[in-house]
Every structure is written in structure tokens, then in C-alpha cells.
Scaffold this motif. Sequence first.
Motif, short mmCIF file in Angstrom:
data_model
loop_
_atom_site.label_atom_id
_atom_site.label_comp_id
_atom_site.label_asym_id
_atom_site.label_seq_id
_atom_site.Cartn_x
_atom_site.Cartn_y
_atom_site.Cartn_z
N ASN A 1 0.83 -1.19 0.00
CA ASN A 1 0.00 0.00 0.00
C ASN A 1 0.87 1.25 0.00
N LEU A 2 0.42 2.26 -0.69
CA LEU A 2 1.12 3.54 -0.79
C LEU A 2 0.54 4.51 0.22
N GLN A 3 1.42 5.31 0.80
CA GLN A 3 0.97 6.38 1.67
C GLN A 3 1.87 7.59 1.43
N THR A 4 1.23 8.73 1.29
CA THR A 4 1.99 9.97 1.11
C THR A 4 1.99 10.77 2.41
N ILE A 5 3.06 11.51 2.60
CA ILE A 5 3.16 12.45 3.72
C ILE A 5 3.46 13.80 3.09
N PHE A 6 2.50 14.72 3.22
CA PHE A 6 2.55 16.01 2.54
C PHE A 6 2.31 17.10 3.58
N LEU A 7 3.37 17.51 4.25
CA LEU A 7 3.30 18.51 5.31
C LEU A 7 4.36 19.58 5.09
N GLY A 8 4.11 20.76 5.61
CA GLY A 8 5.16 21.77 5.61
C GLY A 8 4.76 23.16 5.16
N ALA A 9 3.71 23.27 4.35
CA ALA A 9 3.35 24.60 3.85
C ALA A 9 2.96 25.53 4.99
N ASN A 10 2.15 25.05 5.92
CA ASN A 10 1.78 25.88 7.06
C ASN A 10 2.90 25.93 8.10
N ASP A 11 3.62 24.83 8.25
CA ASP A 11 4.71 24.79 9.22
C ASP A 11 5.75 25.88 8.92
N ALA A 12 5.93 26.20 7.65
CA ALA A 12 6.94 27.16 7.22
C ALA A 12 6.54 28.62 7.43
N ARG A 13 5.38 28.84 8.04
CA ARG A 13 4.99 30.22 8.32
C ARG A 13 6.01 30.85 9.25
N LEU A 14 6.26 32.11 9.08
CA LEU A 14 7.24 32.81 9.90
C LEU A 14 6.77 32.88 11.36
N SER A 21 -1.15 30.48 15.60
CA SER A 21 0.21 30.03 15.33
C SER A 21 0.22 28.69 14.61
N GLN A 22 0.88 28.65 13.47
CA GLN A 22 1.05 27.41 12.72
C GLN A 22 2.53 27.06 12.56
N THR A 23 3.38 27.97 12.94
CA THR A 23 4.81 27.82 12.75
C THR A 23 5.34 26.60 13.49
N VAL A 24 6.14 25.82 12.78
CA VAL A 24 6.89 24.73 13.39
C VAL A 24 8.35 24.98 13.01
N LYS A 83 13.42 26.15 2.44
CA LYS A 83 14.17 25.42 3.46
C LYS A 83 13.41 24.18 3.91
N TYR A 84 12.10 24.27 4.02
CA TYR A 84 11.28 23.14 4.44
C TYR A 84 11.24 22.08 3.33
N ALA A 85 11.21 22.52 2.09
CA ALA A 85 11.27 21.57 0.97
C ALA A 85 12.61 20.83 0.99
N GLU A 86 13.68 21.53 1.24
CA GLU A 86 15.00 20.89 1.31
C GLU A 86 15.06 19.89 2.45
N ALA A 87 14.43 20.19 3.57
CA ALA A 87 14.41 19.25 4.70
C ALA A 87 13.74 17.94 4.30
N VAL A 88 12.68 18.01 3.52
CA VAL A 88 11.99 16.79 3.07
C VAL A 88 12.92 15.99 2.15
N ARG A 89 13.61 16.68 1.25
CA ARG A 89 14.56 15.98 0.37
C ARG A 89 15.62 15.25 1.18
#
Length: 182
Positions: A1-14, A21-24, A83-89
Motif C-alpha cells: 500500500n502507498l501512503q503519502t506524507i505532505f506537510l510543511g506549507a503551514n509549518d513554514a509560516r514565519l 500560530s502554525q509555525t513549526v 528550506k522546508y522543501a530541502e528538509a523533506v529531500r
Amino acid sequence: NLQTIFLGANDARLPNTPGFSQTVDLEQYKSNLTNIINHPTLQAHKPQLILLTPPPIEERKALAHDKTNGINVMRRTASNTAKYAEAVRQLGKEFSLPVLDVWAAFMKEAGWKEGDPLPGSSEIEQNQTLANMLHDGLHLNPEGYEIIYRELMKLITDKLPEHAPDNIPYVLPSWDNAEAWK
């Protein structure tokens, strides 16, 4: 089974910007993703994980949208989201997981080349192609979803062919197999 993990757009808020607050913090974000990847309940299902980077953002549209909610402060930047995209890579490499690089796919579509200023930044002229992919500078338009779909199917076909739709057997008979449905 396939599962995707798609997080970070809101976490990257300043940090320290108005609104809920959504910043992580970036290190916490990486730690959270690592914990998700390694979570015993998830691992018990033995999924084939695919990590997705957050998409880039379009600062002008994000700020314009925020202004409609009375927020006059830039809460997201193209460079911080990168930077968050690079962390996922990096985590994909660390865990030997396939990564659907949504950020790079959008940037490629927008005509960006490594070393150029980032499309989406309010410091340069607006990139209309990128703007068309993002409804409010953050959330995807149909054009953005189409890119994700196309790139996900390519990733599955190229790197996980056993999960490609044409290679998965039917669980139920085909709709047009009248004999099987009797």
C-alpha cells in the motif's frame, strides 16, 4: 500500500506573526516527520511511503489574502518555504524514501533555474505561471493539483512500478465483466 506524507506549507509560516500560530521550527519539523515515518502504528502496516515537499508560495498573493483577514504582515516567504522543501529531500535520502519534489516541479514549471531569484518572492516581478498554480499564494489551484498528479504518477511508474495502476490486479471484477458479477 502507498501512503503519502505532505506537510510543511503551514509549518513554514514565519514565527511571531499574527493569527493562530502554525509555525513549526525547521528542526522540530524534521523531527516530527522522522517520528511520523518511524511511528510503530504506521510501520505495522508496512506502507510504501512517499514524501512530498511543500509547494513554493507566492508572497504577493499570500499577503493580499491575509489582508482580507486584517493581517498586514508578511507571514510566509518563498525563501523560508524552500528550506522546508530541502528538509523533506534530506529526510528522503536519510530514510531511502521516494520524494515527490512538489517545490521543484512548480519551480520548473515557472521557468526557474538554480541561482536565479526565487519566483514567488515579492522582491522580483511576479511570476504569473507560479501565481496561476496557487489560489491564494499558498493553497493549490487546479493547475497545481494537475502538476502534483502528473509528477506522482511519473514517480510511481518510474520508481515504484509494482504500484502503478496498470500493474495492480483488480480486487473486484471489472465493471464490464457481466459473468463475474452474477
